[in-house]
Scaffold this motif. Structure first.
Motif, short mmCIF file in Angstrom:
data_model
loop_
_atom_site.label_atom_id
_atom_site.label_comp_id
_atom_site.label_asym_id
_atom_site.label_seq_id
_atom_site.Cartn_x
_atom_site.Cartn_y
_atom_site.Cartn_z
N VAL A 38 0.84 -1.20 0.00
CA VAL A 38 0.00 0.00 0.00
C VAL A 38 0.87 1.25 0.00
N VAL A 39 1.87 1.28 0.88
CA VAL A 39 2.78 2.43 0.95
C VAL A 39 3.48 2.62 -0.40
N GLY A 40 3.96 1.53 -0.98
CA GLY A 40 4.64 1.63 -2.27
C GLY A 40 3.73 2.09 -3.39
N GLU A 41 2.51 1.58 -3.41
CA GLU A 41 1.55 1.95 -4.46
C GLU A 41 1.19 3.43 -4.38
N ILE A 42 0.98 3.93 -3.18
CA ILE A 42 0.67 5.35 -3.02
C ILE A 42 1.85 6.19 -3.48
N ALA A 43 3.04 5.82 -3.05
CA ALA A 43 4.23 6.58 -3.42
C ALA A 43 4.47 6.58 -4.93
N GLN A 44 4.23 5.44 -5.57
CA GLN A 44 4.47 5.34 -7.02
C GLN A 44 3.68 6.40 -7.78
N SER A 45 2.47 6.67 -7.32
CA SER A 45 1.62 7.63 -8.01
C SER A 45 2.03 9.08 -7.77
N LEU A 46 2.92 9.30 -6.80
CA LEU A 46 3.32 10.66 -6.43
C LEU A 46 4.75 11.00 -6.82
N LEU A 47 5.41 10.10 -7.54
CA LEU A 47 6.79 10.35 -7.93
C LEU A 47 6.87 11.43 -9.01
N THR A 48 7.91 12.23 -8.93
CA THR A 48 8.19 13.18 -10.01
C THR A 48 8.73 12.41 -11.22
N THR A 49 8.79 13.08 -12.35
CA THR A 49 9.34 12.47 -13.56
C THR A 49 10.77 12.01 -13.31
N LYS A 204 -4.46 19.26 0.43
CA LYS A 204 -3.73 20.16 1.33
C LYS A 204 -3.10 19.39 2.48
N GLN A 205 -3.82 18.39 2.99
CA GLN A 205 -3.27 17.58 4.07
C GLN A 205 -2.07 16.77 3.59
N ALA A 206 -2.20 16.20 2.40
CA ALA A 206 -1.08 15.42 1.85
C ALA A 206 0.15 16.30 1.68
N LYS A 207 -0.02 17.52 1.22
CA LYS A 207 1.11 18.43 1.05
C LYS A 207 1.75 18.76 2.40
N ALA A 208 0.92 18.87 3.44
CA ALA A 208 1.45 19.16 4.77
C ALA A 208 2.28 18.01 5.31
N TRP A 209 2.04 16.81 4.81
CA TRP A 209 2.80 15.63 5.25
C TRP A 209 4.11 15.45 4.49
N MET A 210 4.37 16.24 3.50
CA MET A 210 5.54 16.01 2.64
C MET A 210 6.83 16.45 3.32
N VAL A 256 3.09 8.99 1.17
CA VAL A 256 3.45 10.37 0.85
C VAL A 256 4.92 10.63 1.18
N ARG A 257 5.37 10.18 2.33
CA ARG A 257 6.77 10.40 2.73
C ARG A 257 7.74 9.62 1.86
N LEU A 258 7.38 8.40 1.44
CA LEU A 258 8.26 7.65 0.56
C LEU A 258 8.45 8.39 -0.75
N ALA A 259 7.36 8.87 -1.32
CA ALA A 259 7.48 9.65 -2.56
C ALA A 259 8.30 10.90 -2.34
N THR A 260 8.05 11.59 -1.23
CA THR A 260 8.79 12.81 -0.92
C THR A 260 10.28 12.54 -0.79
N TYR A 261 10.61 11.46 -0.10
CA TYR A 261 12.02 11.09 0.11
C TYR A 261 12.70 10.77 -1.23
N LEU A 262 12.04 9.97 -2.05
CA LEU A 262 12.62 9.59 -3.34
C LEU A 262 12.69 10.77 -4.30
N ASN A 263 11.67 11.61 -4.27
CA ASN A 263 11.68 12.81 -5.14
C ASN A 263 12.86 13.70 -4.79
N ALA A 264 13.10 13.89 -3.48
CA ALA A 264 14.23 14.71 -3.04
C ALA A 264 15.55 14.05 -3.39
#
Length: 270
Positions: A38-49, A204-210, A256-264
């Protein structure tokens, strides 16, 4: 292979599986198969290019949900890293009244030091691709680990593994309930759960968690864990109902945090 050696091999495999069944409920595996996916699937959809390309460049056709459980699967490997080093990298210990910054990691390392270690390896293009893939899969897994509150233990009960409970009539423990029990009772696939969680989360909540800082996630889990201990030893519908919101919040936050971490991380690789 003749019949007799084949039978011996099958008996050995059955014995190994039986031993694993006795051991695994006592180990730290966080979220279980469904939760990590679940964590991975959510993050996959939020990755930057950039991050999507970075992941694909290392893992090829393997997405984050597929990679998420690999470090748990590899616990059975006879290789020295998995037998002697990897286990300590799935959790952290923060005693009550302390912060992670105050206590720091143990000599063998922990989940926080693992993230820093594996981040450096992912970004080191001189390393073999297989080593970078191991590092990336571990990052994917460990971010999920740190959002399972019982993976930030206080050092007294092995992250709830020693708290024996009756979970809907079956013997279990507090750690196992949070790894998989509460999630699996919902009878959802990881894609269903990820989709429902994302659909119910305000942008907005998701952005606050990034927040890509692991110490933020550790502090959150440490603050939550005491609220998860039940009054008695029988855990059923009332407990599941009372903790459903925080369970779902930690899963979506993990994604959300996994995507944020990988994006950074992959953004820094430019």
């Amino acid at each position: 292979m003749t019949t007799q050696p084949l039978r011996r091999a099958l008996r050995a495999a059955v014995a190994a599986l039986a031993a694993a069944a006795l051991i695994l409920p006592q180990t730290a595996s966080a979220w279980g198969l469904t939760g990590h996916r679940v964590v991975g699937e959510i993050a996959q959809s939020l990755l930057t290019t950039e991050a999507r390309a970075g992941v694909a460049g290392i893992l090829e056709n393997e997405d984050l949900a597929e990679a998420a459980n690999w470090p748990d699967f590899m616990k059975a490997s006879p290789e020295k890293f998995w037998k002697e080093e990897a286990s300590a990298l799935h959790y952290v210990t923060v005693p009550e009244g302390k912060t992670y910054a105050e206590v720091g990691p143990p000599p063998e390392g922990d989940a926080v030091t693992a993230l820093a270690r594996f981040r450096a390896q992912v970004l080191d293009t001189r390393l073999p691709k297989a080593q970078r893939a191991l590092a990336l899969r571990f990052i994917i897994h460990v971010v999920g680990d740190l959002h399972q509150p019982m993976h930030v233990g206080d050092g007294t009960d092995r992250g709830g593994n020693d708290v024996k409970l009756d979970f809907f009539g079956q013997p279990s423990n507090l750690h196992s309930i949070w790894d998989s029990g509460l999630i699996d009772r919902q009878q959802l696939s990881y894609t269903e759960m990820a989709r429902w969680l994302m659909r119910s989360t305000d942008i907005k909540q998701a952005k606050a968690w990034m927040d890509p800082n692991p110490l933020t996630w550790v502090a959150e889990s440490a603050a939550i864990r005491l609220t998860l201990y039940p009054d008695g030893t029988k855990v059923s519908y009332d407990y599941a109902f009372a903790h459903d919101a925080i369970l779902k919040q930690r899963l979506i936050q993990g994604g959300v945090r996994l995507a944020t971490y990988l994006n950074a991380m992959f953004g820094d690789a430019r």
